[in-house]
Scaffold this active site. Structure first.
Site, short mmCIF file in Angstrom:
data_model
loop_
_atom_site.label_atom_id
_atom_site.label_comp_id
_atom_site.label_asym_id
_atom_site.label_seq_id
_atom_site.Cartn_x
_atom_site.Cartn_y
_atom_site.Cartn_z
N ASN A 85 -1.61 -0.23 7.38
CA ASN A 85 -1.06 -1.54 7.72
C ASN A 85 -0.20 -2.16 6.61
O ASN A 85 -0.03 -3.36 6.53
CB ASN A 85 -2.16 -2.50 8.19
CG ASN A 85 -3.17 -2.84 7.12
OD1 ASN A 85 -3.05 -2.43 5.97
ND2 ASN A 85 -4.19 -3.58 7.52
N ARG A 110 -0.76 -15.01 4.08
CA ARG A 110 -1.54 -14.45 5.18
C ARG A 110 -0.74 -14.52 6.49
O ARG A 110 -0.76 -13.60 7.29
CB ARG A 110 -2.87 -15.18 5.35
CG ARG A 110 -3.79 -15.13 4.13
CD ARG A 110 -4.31 -13.77 3.80
NE ARG A 110 -5.15 -13.25 4.87
CZ ARG A 110 -5.62 -12.01 4.92
NH1 ARG A 110 -5.33 -11.15 3.97
NH2 ARG A 110 -6.37 -11.62 5.91
N THR A 123 -4.66 -8.26 10.52
CA THR A 123 -5.06 -6.97 9.92
C THR A 123 -4.73 -5.80 10.83
O THR A 123 -4.25 -4.77 10.38
CB THR A 123 -6.57 -6.99 9.61
OG1 THR A 123 -6.82 -8.08 8.72
CG2 THR A 123 -7.01 -5.70 8.97
N LYS A 176 0.83 -1.20 0.00
CA LYS A 176 0.00 0.00 0.00
C LYS A 176 0.87 1.26 0.00
O LYS A 176 2.09 1.19 0.23
CB LYS A 176 -0.91 -0.02 1.23
CG LYS A 176 -1.88 -1.20 1.23
CD LYS A 176 -2.70 -1.21 2.51
CE LYS A 176 -3.64 -2.38 2.57
NZ LYS A 176 -4.45 -2.38 3.81
N ARG A 193 3.29 -6.98 9.26
CA ARG A 193 2.56 -5.98 10.05
C ARG A 193 3.05 -5.93 11.49
O ARG A 193 3.10 -4.85 12.08
CB ARG A 193 1.06 -6.25 9.99
CG ARG A 193 0.48 -5.98 8.60
CD ARG A 193 -0.98 -6.32 8.55
NE ARG A 193 -1.56 -6.00 7.25
CZ ARG A 193 -2.61 -6.61 6.75
NH1 ARG A 193 -3.21 -7.58 7.44
NH2 ARG A 193 -3.09 -6.26 5.57
N HIS A 230 -1.66 -5.50 1.49
CA HIS A 230 -2.91 -6.25 1.32
C HIS A 230 -2.57 -7.62 0.76
O HIS A 230 -1.68 -7.75 -0.07
CB HIS A 230 -3.84 -5.54 0.32
CG HIS A 230 -4.96 -6.42 -0.15
ND1 HIS A 230 -6.12 -6.58 0.57
CD2 HIS A 230 -5.06 -7.24 -1.23
CE1 HIS A 230 -6.89 -7.44 -0.06
NE2 HIS A 230 -6.27 -7.86 -1.16
#
Length: 152
Positions: A114, A87, A93, A11, A104, A117
């Site tokens: 964060n 993941r 998240t 991001k 993260r 994605h």
């Protein structure tokens, strides 16, 4: 034979903070293969389509504005179990709930910033890959060490 693929996007906060190489390195070290890569500033429409599942949520507008506010590095990774592994590598998240050692957990503090994605399942991955990439932008290639990555 096509192996499992997932969509990941660094991001704008991850790009601005200089984490592109570190994030790509984590997936390369794990043994996954990068088959799609591009940097772009997403249009509002692309952001809305990508996060359409959240359209009725109060944070939707801010999320769309953030994702379209600067460069995003869009990626397609391939490999056995890549969706679930990605993941786990990414982490929870909410960064403050993410385990140390995850992207993260190590690099992010705020849920609204964060860093990355990742697709949450096979159908989502297919949708996101097709949304962000044209077929000619995906490189189907074999690594020279593929026989050393997973047991046949």
């Amino acid at each position: 034979m096509i192996k499992e693929r997932t969509f990941l996007a660094i991001k704008p906060d991850g790009v601005q903070r200089g984490y592109i190489a570190e994030i790509i390195g984590r997936f390369e070290k794990k043994g996954f293969k990068l088959v799609g890569l591009k940097q772009l500033i997403p249009s509002k429409q692309l952001a809305q389509d990508h996060y359409g599942v959240h359209r009725e949520r109060p944070f939707f507008k801010d999320l769309v504005n953030f994702i379209s506010s600067g460069p995003v590095v869009a990626m397609i990774w391939e490999g056995e179990g890549v969706i679930l592994s990605a993941r786990k590598i990414i982490g929870a998240t909410k960064p403050l709930e993410a385990e140390p050692g995850t992207i993260r957990g190590d690099l992010a503090i705020d849920i609204g910033r964060n860093i990355i994605h990742g697709s949450d399942g096979e159908e989502t991955a297919k949708f996101e890959i097709n949304l962000w990439f044209d077929q000619h932008e995906i490189c189907d290639w074999e690594t020279s060490d593929s026989e050393w990555r997973v047991e046949s």
